[in-house]
Design an enzyme around this catalytic site. Structure first.
Site, PDB file in Angstrom:
ATOM      1  N   HIS A 128      45.352  35.048  49.941  1.00  0.00           N
ATOM      2  CA  HIS A 128      45.885  33.763  49.502  1.00  0.00           C
ATOM      3  C   HIS A 128      45.886  32.738  50.642  1.00  0.00           C
ATOM      4  CE1 HIS A 128      47.899  36.198  46.075  1.00  0.00           C
ATOM      5  NE2 HIS A 128      46.665  35.883  45.804  1.00  0.00           N
ATOM      6  N   HIS A 155      38.851  38.074  38.679  1.00  0.00           N
ATOM      7  CA  HIS A 155      39.852  39.118  38.399  1.00  0.00           C
ATOM      8  C   HIS A 155      41.220  38.464  38.637  1.00  0.00           C
ATOM      9  CE1 HIS A 155      36.178  41.353  39.117  1.00  0.00           C
ATOM     10  NE2 HIS A 155      36.734  42.438  38.600  1.00  0.00           N
ATOM     11  N   SER A 170      46.643  34.240  42.764  1.00  0.00           N
ATOM     12  CA  SER A 170      45.539  33.308  43.063  1.00  0.00           C
ATOM     13  C   SER A 170      45.412  32.187  42.019  1.00  0.00           C
ATOM     14  CB  SER A 170      44.216  34.063  43.240  1.00  0.00           C
ATOM     15  OG  SER A 170      43.983  34.966  42.191  1.00  0.00           O
ATOM     16  N   GLU A 177      40.152  37.702  33.034  1.00  0.00           N
ATOM     17  CA  GLU A 177      41.028  38.867  33.223  1.00  0.00           C
ATOM     18  C   GLU A 177      40.787  39.791  32.036  1.00  0.00           C
ATOM     19  OE1 GLU A 177      43.295  40.306  35.457  1.00  0.00           O
ATOM     20  OE2 GLU A 177      43.469  41.797  33.865  1.00  0.00           O
ATOM     21  N   GLY A 219      35.173  40.398  34.379  1.00  0.00           N
ATOM     22  CA  GLY A 219      34.905  39.451  35.460  1.00  0.00           C
ATOM     23  C   GLY A 219      33.484  39.555  35.995  1.00  0.00           C
ATOM     24  N   ASP A 248      38.220  39.533  43.251  1.00  0.00           N
ATOM     25  CA  ASP A 248      39.362  40.315  43.747  1.00  0.00           C
ATOM     26  C   ASP A 248      39.621  41.492  42.798  1.00  0.00           C
ATOM     27  OD1 ASP A 248      41.707  41.080  44.988  1.00  0.00           O
ATOM     28  OD2 ASP A 248      42.926  39.544  43.998  1.00  0.00           O
TER      29      ASP A 248
HETATM   30  N1  SAM Z   1      43.396  37.759  41.996  1.00  0.00           N
HETATM   31  C1  SAM Z   1      44.768  38.097  41.625  1.00  0.00           C
HETATM   32  C2  SAM Z   1      45.700  37.401  42.599  1.00  0.00           C
HETATM   33  O1  SAM Z   1      45.352  37.226  43.760  1.00  0.00           O
HETATM   34  O2  SAM Z   1      46.790  37.027  42.177  1.00  0.00           O
HETATM   35  C3  SAM Z   1      45.003  39.579  41.607  1.00  0.00           C
HETATM   36  C4  SAM Z   1      43.974  40.375  40.893  1.00  0.00           C
HETATM   37  S1  SAM Z   1      44.244  42.097  40.839  1.00  0.00           S
HETATM   38  C5  SAM Z   1      43.890  42.635  42.447  1.00  0.00           C
HETATM   39  C6  SAM Z   1      42.875  42.650  39.936  1.00  0.00           C
HETATM   40  C7  SAM Z   1      42.924  42.285  38.464  1.00  0.00           C
HETATM   41  O3  SAM Z   1      41.650  42.571  37.895  1.00  0.00           O
HETATM   42  C8  SAM Z   1      43.921  43.068  37.634  1.00  0.00           C
HETATM   43  O4  SAM Z   1      44.761  42.162  36.974  1.00  0.00           O
HETATM   44  C9  SAM Z   1      43.076  43.848  36.625  1.00  0.00           C
HETATM   45  O5  SAM Z   1      43.676  43.952  35.348  1.00  0.00           O
HETATM   46  C10 SAM Z   1      41.846  42.993  36.554  1.00  0.00           C
HETATM   47  N2  SAM Z   1      40.599  43.672  36.188  1.00  0.00           N
HETATM   48  C11 SAM Z   1      40.205  44.943  36.384  1.00  0.00           C
HETATM   49  N3  SAM Z   1      38.934  45.117  35.991  1.00  0.00           N
HETATM   50  C12 SAM Z   1      38.499  43.904  35.557  1.00  0.00           C
HETATM   51  C13 SAM Z   1      37.255  43.402  35.083  1.00  0.00           C
HETATM   52  N4  SAM Z   1      36.191  44.199  34.964  1.00  0.00           N
HETATM   53  N5  SAM Z   1      37.172  42.101  34.760  1.00  0.00           N
HETATM   54  C14 SAM Z   1      38.247  41.270  34.897  1.00  0.00           C
HETATM   55  N6  SAM Z   1      39.441  41.689  35.338  1.00  0.00           N
HETATM   56  C15 SAM Z   1      39.568  42.981  35.674  1.00  0.00           C
END
Ligand code: SAM
Length: 282
Positions: free
Chosen positions: A18, A41, A102, A120, A146, A166
């Site tokens: 961040h 993500h 994010s 997401e 994603g 991410d």
């Molecule tokens: N970027 C966010 C932040 O900084 O606040 C945190 C993201 S977290 C590390 C990863 C996220 O990716 C989770 O919410 C998960 O549900 C989602 N996720 C997992 N596989 C995914 C995919 N193939 N496509 C999109 N989202 C996915």
């Protein structure tokens, strides 16, 4: 999908990610022309640090909790101000209850002509995310894989902006997926800025990803690392890294000021270290 970012919000990985995200956005705003942020993500957008999930791990106490209670030298304070001001805005009474993920951080920093696309995949987390931004014409939330976003949404029509990648790293081939998606995305938009976050747990997978970027012909690639102890495949996450394709030219020097201070404040034991390296030249 078992991963829920609520357990990890505000941890040492989020601190790196961040802080960098805010610096990237600030750089894009040096020009008046609007730009797009694509967060592949996205998570739920904003985190309640008093929730059962965050309370259970308390990871934020080793991350943003320490940052907010430390004395900050002025060059670092200036660089972190945009990010920390958003946290302050969300917590006007001075207690840290709400932590911007994010999407929320990006949204607070955006101007009227900037745009945000969020994907997401987790159904419940997507619902929370889309509720947070309901009716906001500057933000598009999409219930989508994603990795598909990199294929479908590039280049954005603004032709300026950044892609934050991410992933959750809960599947074993996540590095391979990230590598393939970035190469594909870069081929569609070679002037775009790509910011990838990953845990420092599998050095071989990180090396392999970087080697593939070289072989694919990517240019101007910067790597950042923040370790607050020594982590390995079987330990808890004590470090994370980011790889940036087409970073702002200002970022490396900014991170050379920020990362040593993060190490001073966040260290948990031997192995605490930081690194800023130009992996591939311009
Ligand atoms: N970027 C966010 C932040 O900084 O606040 C945190 C993201 S977290 C590390 C990863 C996220 O990716 C989770 O919410 C998960 O549900 C989602 N996720 C997992 N596989 C995914 C995919 N193939 N496509 C999109 N989202 C996915």
């Amino acid at each position: 999908m078992n991963y829920r970012h609520a357990y990890h919000a505000g941890n040492i990985g989020d601190v790196l990610k961040h802080a960098v995200l805010a610096r990237l956005i600030l750089y894009f705003q040096r020009k008046d022309k609007g730009f797009r942020i694509i967060d592949t993500h996205a998570g739920i957008g904003r985190y309640d640090l008093s929730s059962e999930e965050t309370q259970k791990t308390g990871e934020w106490q080793q991350g943003i909790g320490k940052i907010l209670s430390a004395d900050m030298p002025s060059p670092v304070a200036d660089l972190l101000a945009p990010w920390l001001n958003v946290i302050q805005e969300l917590n006007p009474d001075g207690n840290l209850n709400h932590y911007p993920g994010s999407p929320d951080l990006a949204r607070h920093l955006m101007r009227k002509n900037d745009r945000l696309t969020l994907t997401e995949l987790h159904p419940a987390d997507f619902k929370t995310l889309s509720d947070l931004f309901a009716g906001d014409y500057q933000v598009k939330t999409i219930h989508l894989d994603g990795w598909m976003a990199l294929g479908s949404f590039l280049p954005p029509k603004e032709k300026r902006g950044l892609v934050l990648i991410d992933p959750a790293f809960e599947v074993t081939d996540e590095f391979d997926r990230m590598t393939a998606a970035v190469v594909k995305g870069w081929k569609k938009w070679s002037s775009g800025t790509f910011a990838l976050w990953y845990p420092m747990k599998d050095a071989r997978a990180i090396r392999k990803m970087h080697e593939t970027f070289r072989e694919a012909g990517l240019r101007d690639v910067l790597t950042l690392e923040l370790n607050v102890g020594k982590s390995g495949p079987d330990t808890k996450m004590l470090g994370s890294g980011m790889t940036l394709v087409n970073p702002p030219y200002t970022l490396a020097d900014e991170m050379r000021l920020i990362l040593p201070w993060f190490c001073d404040v966040l260290h948990q034991g031997p192995g605490t270290s930081w690194n800023v390296s130009q992996l591939i030249s311009e």
